[in-house]
Motif scaffolding. Structure first.
Motif, PDB file in Angstrom:
ATOM      1  N   ASP A   1       0.864  -1.188   0.000  1.00  0.00           N
ATOM      2  CA  ASP A   1       0.000   0.000   0.000  1.00  0.00           C
ATOM      3  C   ASP A   1       0.900   1.237   0.000  1.00  0.00           C
TER       4      ASP A   1
ATOM      5  N   ASN B   1       0.378   4.302   0.237  1.00  0.00           N
ATOM      6  CA  ASN B   1       0.075   5.395   1.168  1.00  0.00           C
ATOM      7  C   ASN B   1       0.751   5.175   2.520  1.00  0.00           C
ATOM      8  N   ARG B   2       1.181   3.939   2.736  1.00  0.00           N
ATOM      9  CA  ARG B   2       1.820   3.619   4.007  1.00  0.00           C
ATOM     10  C   ARG B   2       3.316   3.914   3.912  1.00  0.00           C
TER      11      ARG B   2
ATOM     12  N   ASP C   1       2.381   4.169  10.191  1.00  0.00           N
ATOM     13  CA  ASP C   1       1.156   4.504   9.437  1.00  0.00           C
ATOM     14  C   ASP C   1       0.253   3.279   9.354  1.00  0.00           C
TER      15      ASP C   1
ATOM     16  N   GLY D   1      -2.048   0.647   7.508  1.00  0.00           N
ATOM     17  CA  GLY D   1      -2.080   0.200   6.098  1.00  0.00           C
ATOM     18  C   GLY D   1      -3.499  -0.181   5.673  1.00  0.00           C
ATOM     19  N   ASN D   2      -3.687  -0.324   4.377  1.00  0.00           N
ATOM     20  CA  ASN D   2      -4.998  -0.744   3.872  1.00  0.00           C
ATOM     21  C   ASN D   2      -4.859  -2.009   3.010  1.00  0.00           C
TER      22      ASN D   2
ATOM     23  N   CYS E   1      -3.641  -3.399  -1.107  1.00  0.00           N
ATOM     24  CA  CYS E   1      -2.274  -3.930  -1.075  1.00  0.00           C
ATOM     25  C   CYS E   1      -2.199  -5.204  -1.924  1.00  0.00           C
TER      26      CYS E   1
ATOM     27  N   CYS F   1      -2.876  -4.980  10.124  1.00  0.00           N
ATOM     28  CA  CYS F   1      -2.271  -4.055   9.142  1.00  0.00           C
ATOM     29  C   CYS F   1      -2.948  -2.690   9.271  1.00  0.00           C
ATOM     30  N   ARG F   2      -4.260  -2.732   9.455  1.00  0.00           N
ATOM     31  CA  ARG F   2      -5.033  -1.468   9.547  1.00  0.00           C
ATOM     32  C   ARG F   2      -4.685  -0.682  10.814  1.00  0.00           C
TER      33      ARG F   2
ATOM     34  N   ALA G   1      -1.670  -0.827  12.256  1.00  0.00           N
ATOM     35  CA  ALA G   1      -0.203  -0.673  12.257  1.00  0.00           C
ATOM     36  C   ALA G   1       0.477  -1.546  13.327  1.00  0.00           C
TER      37      ALA G   1
ATOM     38  N   CYS H   1       5.110  -3.910   7.102  1.00  0.00           N
ATOM     39  CA  CYS H   1       5.127  -4.590   5.800  1.00  0.00           C
ATOM     40  C   CYS H   1       6.192  -5.689   5.758  1.00  0.00           C
TER      41      CYS H   1
END
Ligand code: AMP
Ligand code: TRP
Length: 325
Positions: free
Chosen positions: A220, A222-223, A228, A230-231, A235, A257-258, A260, A264
C-alpha cells in the motif's frame, strides 16, 4: 463421454505464480471432470522476438513445470502445438472468415504492438485465429484461462458460429472458465504479472529469490512509515496472502495491518514462508522431471500422436463441408 477441455501456455519464459493461480490450478482441478488437452503453443510464442537456441529448453521447461504443478500425464494429454500441423491449416481457413475489424479490437494485439514496435508482424495480428484453431480442432468446449484471454475466447465463439452458419454445424462454441484469481498483478503492483515484464515470481523460484523479490515488492503506497496504518484492500501482497497463507493468518493481517500492529516487512516474511512451503513440492518435482528429457519427450510424443489422430478427423470433416475434397 466426458466433455473436452482445451488450454494452452506459451513457452515464452518462466511459468509464474500468475499463470499458476490464474490458469494452471484450475486445469488441475478440472482434470478428472473433462477430457483435458494441454498444449504448449510454440507457434504463438514465435510471434515475438526470441532466441531459437533457447526454444527447446523453454518447451521442456513448460512441460516439466506444468506436470510438476499437477498436470498428471496419465490423466491428460500434453503436447506441443507445432507437432500437429493441422493447427495452422485450420487457422488459415479461419483467417478467411475472420473480419480484420474484429482482430483490430483485440487488446492483447494492441498491447503487444506497443511493446514490440519494431516487430508488429502479421502473426501477432492473427494470433487469436490460431488460438481459435487450437481449441476447435479438438472441438474443445471449455477453456480455463486468465482474464486476459477472455476476449480471445469470445472471438473463438464468433468464428465457430460463423463457420457453422456458412458451411454447416461442426464446432461447439467454447466457453472460458475463470479461476478465483483471474488477474494477478505483478510485484510492482501496477501491471499484470507477466513473463515479458519481469515483474513475477516463478513457480520454481528459490526460497532466497522469493524473499528477495517480495522484500522489494510494492505494498500500500500510502503507508510511508511503519507507524502509518495500512490498507489491505489496496495492497497487492495482501491479495497474494489470500492464495498462499492460512485462513487465520489472513484474518489477523486484515486487522493488524489497519492498526499498524504489523509492518510490511513482517507481513512479507509470513507471505514468503507460506509461498516457499507451497512451492517447494512443485520445485522438487520439477527438478526431477527436467533432468529426465527422455521421459518428457515420450510424454509429448504420446500426446501429439493422440492429437494428430483427432486433428485429421476434424480436418476431413471441415474440408468436406467446405467443398475442398
Ligand atoms: P501465457 O503465459 O500468456 O501463455 O498464459 C498462460 C495462462 O496464464 C493463460 O490462461 C493466461 O490467461 C494466464 N495468465 C497469464 N498471466 C496471468 C496473470 N497475471 N494473472 C492470471 N492469469 C494469468
Ligand atoms: N493465448 C494464450 C495465452 O497467451 C495461450 C493459448 C494459445 C491458449 N492457444 C490457446 C489458451 C487455446 C487457451 C486455449 O495465454
Amino acid at each position: 463421454m466426458k466433455k473436452r477441455l482445451f488450454s494452452g501456455i506459451q513457452p515464452s519464459g518462466d511459468v509464474h505464480i500468475g499463470n499458476y493461480l490464474g490458469a494452471i490450478k484450475n486445469w488441475v482441478r478440472l482434470i478428472d471432470q473433462y477430457d483435458c488437452l494441454f498444449c504448449i503453443v510454440d507457434y504463438h510464442a514465435i510471434t515475438i522476438e526470441y532466441d531459437p537456441k533457447e526454444m527447446q529448453r523453454r518447451i521442456f521447461n513448460a512441460a516439466a513445470v506444468n506436470i510438476a504443478a499437477g498436470l498428471d500425464p496419465e490423466k491428460c494429454t500434453i503436447f506441443v502445438q507445432s507437432h500437429v500441423p493441422e493447427h495452422t491449416e485450420l487457422a488459415w481457413i479461419f483467417n478467411t472468415i475472420t473480419p480484420i475489424g474484429h482482430l483490430e479490437r483485440m487488446t492483447q494485439f494492441k498491447d503487444k504492438s506497443k511493446q514490440h514496435r519494431e516487430n508488429i508482424n502479421a502473426g501477432l495480428f492473427t494470433y487469436p485465429v490460431l488460438q481459435t484453431a487450437d481449441i476447435l480442432l479438438y472441438k474443445g468446449e471449455v477453456v480455463p484461462v486468465g482474464e486476459d484471454q477472455v476476449q480471445h475466447i469470445e472471438l473463438s465463439r464468433e468464428i465457430a458460429r460463423k463457420f457453422n452458419m456458412r458451411y454447416g454445424e461442426i464446432f461447439p462454441e467454447p466457453q472460458e472458465i475463470l479461476s478465483e484469481a483471474p488477474r494477478i498483478m505483478g510485484l510492482d503492483g501496477k501491471t499484470k504479472m507477466s513473463k515479458s515484464l519481469g515483474n513475477y515470481i516463478s513457480l520454481v523460484e528459490s526460497p532466497e529469490s522469493i524473499w528477495k523479490k517480495l522484500s522489494t515488492a510494492v505494498t500500500d503506497e500510502n503507508r510511508k512509515r511503519r507507524t502509518d496504518p495500512g490498507n489491505p484492500d489496496i495492497c497487492n501482497l495482501f491479495t497474494l496472502h489470500k492464495y498462499f497463507s492460512k485462513k487465520e493468518q489472513i484474518e489477523r493481517i486484515n486487522v493488524v495491518c489497519r492498526t499498524a500492529e504489523i509492518g510490511c516487512i513482517e507481513c512479507k516474511k509470513i507471505l514468503s514462508e507460506n509461498m516457499v512451503e507451497h512451492l517447494t513440492p512443485i520445485c522438487l518435482k520439477y527438478e526431477r522431471l527436467i533432468k529426465n528429457t527422455d521421459s518428457l519427450v515420450n510424454i509429448l510424443q504420446t500426446g501429439a500422436k493422440r492429437c494428430r489422430r483427432m486433428a485429421e478427423e476434424t480436418m476431413i470433416e471441415v474440408k468436406k463441408k467446405m467443398g475442398l475434397v
